[in-house]
Design a protein around this motif. Sequence first.
Motif, short mmCIF file in Angstrom:
data_model
loop_
_atom_site.label_atom_id
_atom_site.label_comp_id
_atom_site.label_asym_id
_atom_site.label_seq_id
_atom_site.Cartn_x
_atom_site.Cartn_y
_atom_site.Cartn_z
N ASN A 110 33.61 45.19 60.53
CA ASN A 110 33.52 45.00 61.98
C ASN A 110 34.88 45.07 62.67
N VAL A 111 35.95 44.72 61.95
CA VAL A 111 37.30 44.79 62.50
C VAL A 111 38.10 45.92 61.84
N GLY A 112 38.07 45.98 60.55
CA GLY A 112 38.80 47.00 59.83
C GLY A 112 39.22 46.51 58.45
N VAL A 113 39.16 47.41 57.47
CA VAL A 113 39.57 47.08 56.11
C VAL A 113 41.08 47.10 56.01
N ALA A 114 41.65 46.05 55.42
CA ALA A 114 43.11 45.98 55.28
C ALA A 114 43.58 46.61 53.97
N ARG A 115 42.83 46.40 52.88
CA ARG A 115 43.23 46.95 51.59
C ARG A 115 42.06 46.90 50.62
N TYR A 116 42.26 47.55 49.49
CA TYR A 116 41.27 47.57 48.41
C TYR A 116 41.92 47.04 47.14
N GLU A 117 41.11 46.40 46.30
CA GLU A 117 41.57 45.98 44.98
C GLU A 117 40.74 46.70 43.92
N VAL A 118 41.44 47.29 42.95
CA VAL A 118 40.79 47.99 41.84
C VAL A 118 41.00 47.17 40.57
N ARG A 119 39.92 46.95 39.85
CA ARG A 119 39.98 46.19 38.60
C ARG A 119 39.64 47.12 37.44
N LEU A 120 40.44 47.06 36.39
CA LEU A 120 40.23 47.91 35.22
C LEU A 120 40.08 47.03 33.99
N ARG A 121 38.98 47.26 33.25
CA ARG A 121 38.71 46.48 32.04
C ARG A 121 38.51 47.42 30.85
N GLU A 122 38.88 46.94 29.65
CA GLU A 122 38.56 47.68 28.44
C GLU A 122 37.08 47.54 28.16
N ARG A 123 36.43 48.65 27.87
CA ARG A 123 34.99 48.63 27.67
C ARG A 123 34.62 47.76 26.46
N ALA A 124 35.40 47.86 25.40
CA ALA A 124 35.04 47.18 24.16
C ALA A 124 35.15 45.66 24.28
N SER A 125 36.19 45.18 24.92
CA SER A 125 36.43 43.73 24.97
C SER A 125 36.05 43.10 26.30
N ASP A 126 35.88 43.91 27.33
CA ASP A 126 35.63 43.44 28.69
C ASP A 126 36.82 42.66 29.27
N ASP A 127 37.98 42.79 28.64
CA ASP A 127 39.18 42.12 29.15
C ASP A 127 39.76 42.92 30.32
N VAL A 128 40.18 42.19 31.37
CA VAL A 128 40.86 42.84 32.49
C VAL A 128 42.27 43.20 32.04
N VAL A 129 42.60 44.49 32.11
CA VAL A 129 43.92 44.94 31.66
C VAL A 129 44.83 45.32 32.82
N ALA A 130 44.25 45.54 34.00
CA ALA A 130 45.09 45.94 35.14
C ALA A 130 44.36 45.67 36.44
N MET A 131 45.15 45.33 37.48
CA MET A 131 44.65 45.22 38.85
C MET A 131 45.59 46.06 39.72
N ALA A 132 45.01 46.82 40.62
CA ALA A 132 45.82 47.64 41.53
C ALA A 132 45.35 47.41 42.95
N SER A 133 46.29 47.49 43.90
CA SER A 133 45.97 47.31 45.31
C SER A 133 46.36 48.56 46.06
#
Length: 681
Positions: free
Chosen positions: A293-316
């Motif tokens: 309704n106002v505007g998106v300021a940013r996006y967050e991307v989450r990356l996980r290893e498929r085998a372990s489901d551990d989060v290995v990286a976050m990017a903005s």
Amino acid sequence: MGDRTSAGRAHAGRRGQRVAAVALGGLAILTGCAVAAPIAALGAPRGGVTATAAMYAPTAWYGSGQFTVTNSTNAAASWRLEFDTTSGGFQNNAEWSTDATVSGSHVVLRPKRALSPGQQDVISFGVAGTGADIVGIAGCSIDDTPVAGCSGPIEPGPGDDTEAPTPPRALTAQANPSAGADAVHLMWEPSSDNVGVRGYSIERNGEHLLDHEPSGGELPTMVDLHGHEPGQQYTYRVRAYDAAGNRSDWSRSVELTLPGAADTESPSTPSGLQPQLVGVDSITVGWRRSADNVGVARYEVRLRERASDDVVAMASSTNTTALIRGLRSSVEYIADVRAIDAAGNVSAWSGVTPVTTRTPAADRTPPSAPANLRILERSATSADAAWNASTDASGIEAYLVTVEPDTRGTGRPSTPSVIVVPSTELTIEHLEQFSAYGIIVRAVDRAGNLSVGAAATYFTTLGDHPAPLPPASLSAHDTTATQTVLTWPVTTGATPAVRYGVVLRTASDPVGTGAETLTTTEPLAVLRALRPSTAYVAEVIAVDEHGHGSGLGDAPRTTVSFETLAKDPGDPGDPGAPADGTPRAFTAAADTYRDGDHHYERIALSWTPDPGATGRYEIFLDDRLVQTLLVVNAGDYSQRPADPQQRFLPVAGSASGHRVAIRAQRADGTWSPRTDPITVD
């Protein structure tokens, strides 16, 4: 009628001699108790918050003083203390508890937190002189109530301008979306003055916001203000001032409620998440833009290893592309993304997208770095960039362009965005006006190898809000093996600085990837925990109230290079080791001074600085620390004088019988022994 603040300098020297007053100077004075008898009980402002002033003998080189603010009500209360310096530059020595806004000679002090019922705040400060006129302050008020006696009576001399401008009329306020979602446009009819109006002071919700002085082709009776919230009500008023410091009465107040209510609506969930470029150790993903309704300021991307489901990286990212590096080859990952608006509302995570990094191929050689990265054209919201093509045996698949706001030293967040480009030209869009950016370009070959980035190129978009001017000079002194002291003159110009950012990097790090930043409100910074025998480059950035900084983008920068010593002076075996820093030939004697019809006693101190001292001293009265000061050459904070020094220590009652001692700070930050205490006769 208007206020006479005596901010003008036409007769500052003569006036200073009549000021029996808070004549201020020196760079630092810190005291936890009122060591001088207050000269006047100040008027009782609204809300029951009162103040008293204690002062020290003025000279053309220095003076120092303090305000004691008392809350006599039964509830916590804030306050606003305003005054003008009649000569010299103001320094806030109580910045841990008080914010200072300095606009030319005008100073506004506000507490960082409300003052508790029945409590007091001691506000220490100084004004450094230039040797031309006696330093001092004038026109003090607390919450718009005049502060009697802050500088004593000032009698206008022959030819002095004592006539205040007329009050501004027809003040209007309206939202101005074209200048930003948080912008309000103020307009008023110009004031008149017998000599000429210099500028206008603007208040918002009872607090001093800024002093507006026209520059260049800027219209003097209109201004866009920022930092407003939707659905909130604001009150504004304006008054004029001339070059002599005469101030008009306030205009009538106007109120404005910004359209809309507080934003509580979350953005829509991003969709269409897909890999765009996949390398051996990197992944670039893209998605469709979310709605808000106002505007998106940013996006967050989450990356996980498929085998372990551990989060290995976050990017903005501020656009719909993100680059994630430093991954393992031949590994399957899953990515998802969410949107965040300026109010902090967060969308749901998107559906996951699997992506597997490449298996290393026979071609392990990355492309050459793109060269000659340059800005072709720029506007208020966009810029055209180009670069020379990279070369690679297997061919270039695409270029990754990282665009990041250049916010070094400003304290503002910096979120990069990544754009995938098939050619060597790009139009960068959706930029903020008069803002600084840096761009880096990397090439990706058909085997997925990623080149190093081209040297960063900086630019500033066009706009009508100039950034503060950078400091005119910067010096590093008192450098040891582990620290140095940076000093610079207070910045001047149409856009005043409210704080400074200091960015430090090693000389071997030209890109500044390992740079460290600190913030200060004074034109001085002590850099500690440095590495011995290391070359550094320091940069000082002046920051205005909107977070815009000097020297960013492609603007001129203020830097200084220095190298730390192999070991600190005074280490065993150093043939050039100075003495231990203890002040020499220290004396203390009773003295008197006159304030109007009253006589007060004080203690006259003198000493010769030791070569091992930095210029910062602590004075002890009856074994209690009562004063801290920095002795510098007037007008040049990079130099501390070696000549004998004389200072005066105000006391309550008789000076006789007190025991006084002094010590100095050494270059490594430690303190010398105290001098032998002297009992004042």
